[in-house]
Design a protein around this motif. Structure first.
Motif, mmCIF file in Angstrom:
data_model
loop_
_atom_site.group_PDB
_atom_site.id
_atom_site.type_symbol
_atom_site.label_atom_id
_atom_site.label_comp_id
_atom_site.label_asym_id
_atom_site.label_seq_id
_atom_site.Cartn_x
_atom_site.Cartn_y
_atom_site.Cartn_z
ATOM 1 N N ALA A 20 -28.896 -35.179 -52.273
ATOM 2 C CA ALA A 20 -27.852 -34.183 -52.012
ATOM 3 C C ALA A 20 -27.984 -33.619 -50.603
ATOM 4 O O ALA A 20 -26.973 -33.392 -49.917
ATOM 5 C CB ALA A 20 -27.938 -33.064 -53.036
ATOM 6 N N GLY A 21 -29.206 -33.409 -50.142
ATOM 7 C CA GLY A 21 -29.420 -32.893 -48.788
ATOM 8 C C GLY A 21 -28.987 -33.880 -47.724
ATOM 9 O O GLY A 21 -28.405 -33.499 -46.700
ATOM 10 N N LYS A 22 -29.255 -35.164 -47.947
ATOM 11 C CA LYS A 22 -28.828 -36.188 -46.997
ATOM 12 C C LYS A 22 -27.315 -36.308 -46.971
ATOM 13 O O LYS A 22 -26.711 -36.495 -45.911
ATOM 14 C CB LYS A 22 -29.451 -37.530 -47.352
ATOM 15 C CG LYS A 22 -30.924 -37.607 -47.051
ATOM 16 C CD LYS A 22 -31.470 -38.965 -47.438
ATOM 17 C CE LYS A 22 -32.948 -39.063 -47.169
ATOM 18 N NZ LYS A 22 -33.481 -40.379 -47.530
ATOM 19 N N ARG A 23 -26.695 -36.197 -48.131
ATOM 20 C CA ARG A 23 -25.238 -36.255 -48.214
ATOM 21 C C ARG A 23 -24.620 -35.093 -47.440
ATOM 22 O O ARG A 23 -23.662 -35.260 -46.681
ATOM 23 C CB ARG A 23 -24.812 -36.216 -49.673
ATOM 24 C CG ARG A 23 -23.352 -36.494 -49.884
ATOM 25 C CD ARG A 23 -23.009 -36.486 -51.348
ATOM 26 N NE ARG A 23 -23.643 -37.612 -52.019
ATOM 27 C CZ ARG A 23 -23.966 -37.636 -53.305
ATOM 28 N NH1 ARG A 23 -23.733 -36.594 -54.060
ATOM 29 N NH2 ARG A 23 -24.518 -38.700 -53.834
ATOM 30 N N GLN A 24 -25.181 -33.909 -47.596
ATOM 31 C CA GLN A 24 -24.681 -32.732 -46.894
ATOM 32 C C GLN A 24 -24.918 -32.851 -45.388
ATOM 33 O O GLN A 24 -24.062 -32.476 -44.583
ATOM 34 C CB GLN A 24 -25.370 -31.490 -47.437
ATOM 35 C CG GLN A 24 -24.911 -30.202 -46.813
ATOM 36 C CD GLN A 24 -25.675 -29.016 -47.378
ATOM 37 O OE1 GLN A 24 -26.682 -29.184 -48.068
ATOM 38 N NE2 GLN A 24 -25.203 -27.826 -47.090
ATOM 39 N N ALA A 25 -26.061 -33.398 -44.987
ATOM 40 C CA ALA A 25 -26.369 -33.561 -43.570
ATOM 41 C C ALA A 25 -25.407 -34.542 -42.900
ATOM 42 O O ALA A 25 -24.930 -34.290 -41.786
ATOM 43 C CB ALA A 25 -27.809 -34.049 -43.408
ATOM 44 N N ASN A 26 -25.111 -35.644 -43.559
ATOM 45 C CA ASN A 26 -24.184 -36.612 -42.979
ATOM 46 C C ASN A 26 -22.769 -36.060 -42.919
ATOM 47 O O ASN A 26 -22.027 -36.337 -41.974
ATOM 48 C CB ASN A 26 -24.211 -37.916 -43.772
ATOM 49 C CG ASN A 26 -25.433 -38.724 -43.451
ATOM 50 O OD1 ASN A 26 -25.737 -38.951 -42.300
ATOM 51 N ND2 ASN A 26 -26.152 -39.146 -44.470
ATOM 52 N N LYS A 27 -22.386 -35.261 -43.898
ATOM 53 C CA LYS A 27 -21.074 -34.630 -43.886
ATOM 54 C C LYS A 27 -20.972 -33.660 -42.706
ATOM 55 O O LYS A 27 -19.961 -33.620 -42.000
ATOM 56 C CB LYS A 27 -20.849 -33.902 -45.208
ATOM 57 C CG LYS A 27 -19.479 -33.331 -45.380
ATOM 58 C CD LYS A 27 -19.330 -32.732 -46.763
ATOM 59 C CE LYS A 27 -17.934 -32.183 -46.970
ATOM 60 N NZ LYS A 27 -17.771 -31.608 -48.309
ATOM 61 N N ARG A 28 -22.021 -32.876 -42.484
ATOM 62 C CA ARG A 28 -22.056 -31.952 -41.354
ATOM 63 C C ARG A 28 -22.016 -32.714 -40.027
ATOM 64 O O ARG A 28 -21.313 -32.317 -39.095
ATOM 65 C CB ARG A 28 -23.322 -31.100 -41.436
ATOM 66 C CG ARG A 28 -23.420 -30.064 -40.337
ATOM 67 C CD ARG A 28 -24.685 -29.250 -40.460
ATOM 68 N NE ARG A 28 -24.696 -28.547 -41.730
ATOM 69 C CZ ARG A 28 -25.792 -28.361 -42.457
ATOM 70 N NH1 ARG A 28 -26.947 -28.834 -42.070
ATOM 71 N NH2 ARG A 28 -25.731 -27.701 -43.602
ATOM 72 N N PHE A 29 -22.754 -33.812 -39.956
ATOM 73 C CA PHE A 29 -22.781 -34.622 -38.734
ATOM 74 C C PHE A 29 -21.394 -35.176 -38.413
ATOM 75 O O PHE A 29 -20.923 -35.089 -37.285
ATOM 76 C CB PHE A 29 -23.785 -35.765 -38.914
ATOM 77 C CG PHE A 29 -23.826 -36.733 -37.781
ATOM 78 C CD1 PHE A 29 -24.434 -36.400 -36.583
ATOM 79 C CD2 PHE A 29 -23.265 -37.991 -37.897
ATOM 80 C CE1 PHE A 29 -24.480 -37.292 -35.532
ATOM 81 C CE2 PHE A 29 -23.298 -38.890 -36.868
ATOM 82 C CZ PHE A 29 -23.913 -38.538 -35.671
ATOM 83 N N ARG A 30 -20.722 -35.744 -39.415
ATOM 84 C CA ARG A 30 -19.378 -36.293 -39.194
ATOM 85 C C ARG A 30 -18.379 -35.221 -38.793
ATOM 86 O O ARG A 30 -17.516 -35.440 -37.942
ATOM 87 C CB ARG A 30 -18.904 -37.025 -40.449
ATOM 88 C CG ARG A 30 -19.625 -38.336 -40.698
ATOM 89 C CD ARG A 30 -18.965 -39.134 -41.802
ATOM 90 N NE ARG A 30 -18.892 -38.419 -43.066
ATOM 91 C CZ ARG A 30 -19.819 -38.467 -44.009
ATOM 92 N NH1 ARG A 30 -20.902 -39.204 -43.832
ATOM 93 N NH2 ARG A 30 -19.682 -37.796 -45.137
ATOM 94 N N ARG A 31 -18.495 -34.022 -39.405
ATOM 95 C CA ARG A 31 -17.591 -32.935 -39.071
ATOM 96 C C ARG A 31 -17.771 -32.488 -37.619
ATOM 97 O O ARG A 31 -16.796 -32.296 -36.896
ATOM 98 C CB ARG A 31 -17.808 -31.750 -40.012
ATOM 99 C CG ARG A 31 -16.758 -30.656 -39.829
ATOM 100 C CD ARG A 31 -17.058 -29.437 -40.659
ATOM 101 N NE ARG A 31 -18.132 -28.695 -40.012
ATOM 102 C CZ ARG A 31 -19.251 -28.302 -40.599
ATOM 103 N NH1 ARG A 31 -19.472 -28.577 -41.852
ATOM 104 N NH2 ARG A 31 -20.174 -27.639 -39.942
ATOM 105 N N GLU A 49 -30.280 -34.275 -34.921
ATOM 106 C CA GLU A 49 -29.878 -33.262 -33.965
ATOM 107 C C GLU A 49 -29.100 -32.128 -34.632
ATOM 108 O O GLU A 49 -29.035 -31.025 -34.103
ATOM 109 C CB GLU A 49 -29.010 -33.883 -32.877
ATOM 110 C CG GLU A 49 -29.710 -34.927 -32.048
ATOM 111 C CD GLU A 49 -28.784 -35.564 -31.042
ATOM 112 O OE1 GLU A 49 -27.784 -34.941 -30.663
ATOM 113 O OE2 GLU A 49 -29.064 -36.702 -30.633
ATOM 114 N N VAL A 50 -28.509 -32.394 -35.769
ATOM 115 C CA VAL A 50 -27.632 -31.441 -36.438
ATOM 116 C C VAL A 50 -28.323 -30.765 -37.614
ATOM 117 O O VAL A 50 -28.067 -29.615 -37.923
ATOM 118 C CB VAL A 50 -26.354 -32.171 -36.929
ATOM 119 C CG1 VAL A 50 -25.450 -31.241 -37.683
ATOM 120 C CG2 VAL A 50 -25.633 -32.795 -35.758
ATOM 121 N N THR A 51 -29.249 -31.453 -38.258
ATOM 122 C CA THR A 51 -29.814 -30.989 -39.521
ATOM 123 C C THR A 51 -31.300 -30.695 -39.391
ATOM 124 O O THR A 51 -32.030 -31.388 -38.683
ATOM 125 C CB THR A 51 -29.611 -32.070 -40.600
ATOM 126 O OG1 THR A 51 -28.237 -32.378 -40.656
ATOM 127 C CG2 THR A 51 -30.077 -31.580 -41.938
#
Length: 77
Positions: A20-31, A49-51
């Motif tokens: 779940a944390g990786k999913r949230q991190a990639n979503k934040r990165f794409r945004r 760099e983002v998470t």
């Protein structure tokens, strides 16, 4: 399958999974990449760099050695 065993016993220290944390991190990165495409800000290259990976649900994992008490119990699937 009652006789099947794991070859490498690995145990999570705290928490279950980082999925779940990786999913949230990639979503934040794409945004962030999508927001910064047409601006003068630099684009992040890596998710790191983002998470902050220290804020993920699981603290980490480690390998057990045969001297540990939980070793043979952790070999069961």
């Amino acid at each position: 399958m009652s006789r099947s065993r794991k070859k490498h016993p690995v145990v999570w220290i705290a928490g279950r999974s980082n999925k779940a944390g990786k999913r949230q991190a990639n979503k934040r990165f794409r945004r962030i990449v999508h927001q910064r495409l047409n601006t003068k800000y630099h684009l992040p290259i890596h998710v790191k760099e983002v998470t902050d990976f220290w804020c993920m649900p699981a603290d980490g994992k480690f390998r057990l050695t045969p001297e540990d008490d939980y070793y043979y119990k952790s070999l069961k699937k």
